[in-house]
Scaffold this active site. Structure first.
Site, PDB file in Angstrom:
ATOM      1  N   GLU A  17       1.141  -1.490   0.359  1.00  0.00           N
ATOM      2  CA  GLU A  17      -0.053   0.004   0.061  1.00  0.00           C
ATOM      3  C   GLU A  17       0.958   0.900   0.405  1.00  0.00           C
ATOM      4  OE1 GLU A  17      -2.256  -1.093   3.791  1.00  0.00           O
ATOM      5  OE2 GLU A  17      -0.702  -0.282   4.565  1.00  0.00           O
ATOM      6  N   CYS A  18       1.153   1.552  -0.773  1.00  0.00           N
ATOM      7  CA  CYS A  18       2.344   2.534  -1.567  1.00  0.00           C
ATOM      8  C   CYS A  18       1.777   4.092  -1.809  1.00  0.00           C
ATOM      9  CB  CYS A  18       3.272   2.232  -2.347  1.00  0.00           C
ATOM     10  SG  CYS A  18       4.713   0.765  -2.029  1.00  0.00           S
ATOM     11  N   ARG A  62       4.067   7.844  -1.388  1.00  0.00           N
ATOM     12  CA  ARG A  62       4.767   8.787  -1.971  1.00  0.00           C
ATOM     13  C   ARG A  62       5.627   7.353  -3.567  1.00  0.00           C
ATOM     14  NH1 ARG A  62       7.403  11.428   1.270  1.00  0.00           N
ATOM     15  NH2 ARG A  62       6.752  10.444   3.235  1.00  0.00           N
ATOM     16  N   CYS A  92       3.704  35.551   6.701  1.00  0.00           N
ATOM     17  CA  CYS A  92       4.161  36.175   7.782  1.00  0.00           C
ATOM     18  C   CYS A  92       4.834  35.292   8.591  1.00  0.00           C
ATOM     19  CB  CYS A  92       3.171  37.369   8.261  1.00  0.00           C
ATOM     20  SG  CYS A  92       2.487  38.322   6.676  1.00  0.00           S
ATOM     21  N   TYR A 110       2.494  13.867  -0.894  1.00  0.00           N
ATOM     22  CA  TYR A 110       2.626  14.851   0.697  1.00  0.00           C
ATOM     23  C   TYR A 110       3.048  16.019   0.372  1.00  0.00           C
ATOM     24  CZ  TYR A 110       2.278   9.864   3.003  1.00  0.00           C
ATOM     25  OH  TYR A 110       1.976   8.748   2.844  1.00  0.00           O
TER      26      TYR A 110
HETATM   27  C1  LIG Z   1       0.237   6.260   5.126  1.00  0.00           C
HETATM   28  C2  LIG Z   1       0.649   4.707   5.339  1.00  0.00           C
HETATM   29  C3  LIG Z   1       0.603   4.175   3.827  1.00  0.00           C
HETATM   30  C4  LIG Z   1       1.445   4.653   3.208  1.00  0.00           C
HETATM   31  O1  LIG Z   1       2.976   5.046   3.110  1.00  0.00           O
HETATM   32  P1  LIG Z   1       4.002   5.881   2.215  1.00  0.00           P
HETATM   33  O2  LIG Z   1       5.503   5.884   3.124  1.00  0.00           O
HETATM   34  O3  LIG Z   1       3.014   6.587   1.673  1.00  0.00           O
HETATM   35  O4  LIG Z   1       4.118   4.146   1.065  1.00  0.00           O
HETATM   36  C5  LIG Z   1       0.372   3.385   4.147  1.00  0.00           C
HETATM   37  N1  LIG Z   1      -0.416   2.414   5.010  1.00  0.00           N
HETATM   38  C6  LIG Z   1      -0.130   3.495   5.872  1.00  0.00           C
HETATM   39  C7  LIG Z   1      -1.370   2.236   6.913  1.00  0.00           C
HETATM   40  C8  LIG Z   1       0.050   4.670   5.671  1.00  0.00           C
HETATM   41  O5  LIG Z   1      -0.079   4.607   7.245  1.00  0.00           O
END
Ligand SMILES: *Cc1c(COP(=O)(O)O)cnc(C)c1O
Length: 410
Positions: free
Chosen positions: A275-276, A278, A353, A382
């Site tokens: 579950e990527c 970034r 500011c 992000y």
């Molecule tokens: C934020 C998050 C991700 C994604 O993380 P990346 O660092 O963006 O790949 C995957 N799983 C969970 C549970 C998260 O909280």
């Protein structure tokens, strides 16, 4: 980064120059290259071993256009709130969704069931009981994974969610008890484990070792408790090197180690979920902000832009200098001298500011002038999503999505 990326970057610079001629107001925009996004993610899904599935972690960038571009390519979406479930369902009513997060409300658990979420990641004993209670009232059985907070130390990634004390998951020593509880519940179907543990890991071999560790743990529990594991979610956390764009996470090394790992440890029926966030969307995004002023203060040079950390908070949050290039704009409208700087270190500050509104610090540039446009790279994850857009009430940046043909200008 690589030749293809540089061609894309040049084209984006050309595009900004031509857009600038049409715009009177100072330029400020997020520009997303959807073609690049599709190509990048298609390559990821094509090169993962066949037992793996790539989900996109929606929180990195939940823009509907991005979700629409990704839906036909990824295997599903990972969400962390009912709002994200609804955003995904607006784009695709059927795509698999998996749902995690440490503070799920009853409404969110009910909403997840209502929207046909495929897996819930249970983060605690109390949450397991609440899922059981709500599923019981609805007379359904909910497939779940137990989110495990492994013993540490785990890695050298930028952020750690596990292996250290955090609000996430069930700690390793309590997993046997959590398995026993899950199995005693009638409306919860334990299908495996969830191990998301870090963010921004740049070490491909280290990441493969982390996954090996997860697989070992899961196999030990499966053996001890005679559990059938259908899913092993190894999380996201693959990083982007913001400090050296030429040296990114080595995906080919990672996938070949993953192949080997699956051959050595393979559980024929278990699917490995990624579950990527970034790593999926960072590279396709660019944030462009026009230089309004160049000045000097206490011996340091500043370029002040129309934009800032209220649009792009990542460099302030991580206290890093975000990589950028300067797009030269030749037009100059005023009848007096144009402020400029050459071969000097410059700090890029925004329009807020507060002295914290800094996007890059002491970066040597060959030339920068008032009226040029600074193009920050790797801002697709992000970026806008984590920023405090309305602080100081400046106008929001344009959001420009480029598709196949838009970039055909040379
Ligand atoms: C934020 C998050 C991700 C994604 O993380 P990346 O660092 O963006 O790949 C995957 N799983 C969970 C549970 C998260 O909280």
């Amino acid at each position: 980064m690589n030749a293809t990326w540089n061609i894309t970057a040049n084209r984006i610079e050309n595009l900004i120059q031509s857009l600038k001629t049409e715009r009177k107001k100072p330029f400020c925009a997020y520009i997303y290259d959807l073609k690049q996004l599709r190509e990048h993610v298609s390559l990821l899904t094509a090169t993962l071993p066949s037992q793996c599935r790539l989900f996109y972690a929606v929180k990195a960038n939940s823009d509907a256009t991005i979700l629409k571009a990704l839906a036909p390519i990824v295997h599903g979406f990972e969400v962390a709130s009912l709002g994200e479930i609804e955003k995904v369902r607006t784009v695709d009513t059927r795509i698999p969704v998996i749902f995690g997060g440490p503070a799920k409300t009853d409404d969110e658990i009910q909403g997840a069931i209502h929207h046909g979420v495929s897996l819930l990641h249970a983060e605690s004993f109390h949450e397991l009981r609440r899922i059981e209670y709500i599923a019981g009232q609805l007379d359904v059985v909910v497939p779940i994974l137990l989110r495990v907070n492994l013993g540490g130390p785990l890695s050298t990634a930028t952020l750690q969610m596990a292996g250290v004390p955090t609000q996430f998951g069930i700690e390793e020593a309590q997993v046997p008890e959590a398995i026993a509880l899950a199995r005693s519940l009638q409306h919860v179907d334990l299908q495996g484990f969830h191990f998301h543990a870090m963010s921004n890991n740049l070490d491909a071999e280290g990441h493969a070792r982390f996954i090996t560790h997860c697989v070992d743990k899961a196999q030990t529990w499966a053996g001890e408790f005679d559990l059938r594991i259908s899913y092993l979610n190894v999380g996201g956390g693959i990083g982007v090197n913001y400090h050296d764009l030429e040296r990114q996470f080595d995906w080919p090394v990672f996938t070949s180690q993953l192949d080997q790992l699956i051959k050595d440890h393979g559980q024929p029926n278990a699917t490995m979920l990624f579950e990527c966030g970034r790593y999926v969307t960072a590279a396709c995004g660019h944030y462009a902000a026009e230089v309004l002023d160049i000045k000097q203060n206490h011996g340091k040079h500043f370029a002040v832009v129309r934009g800032g950390t209220h649009h792009f908070r990542l460099p302030a949050a991580w206290k890093h200098s975000h990589p950028f290039t300067v797009v030269p704009i030749d037009e100059w409208r005023y009848p007096f001298a144009r402020p400029e700087l050459s071969d000097s270190a410059v700090t890029v500050a925004g329009e807020l500011c507060t002295p914290n509104d800094v996007l890059a610090r002491d970066v040597v540039v060959p030339r920068i002038r008032s009226g040029d446009i600074i193009l920050f790279r790797y801002t697709g994850a992000y970026g806008w999503a984590i920023s405090h857009h309305d602080f100081l009430s400046h106008p929001h940046p344009e959001q420009i999505f480029l598709d196949r043909d838009d970039l055909a200008i040379d």
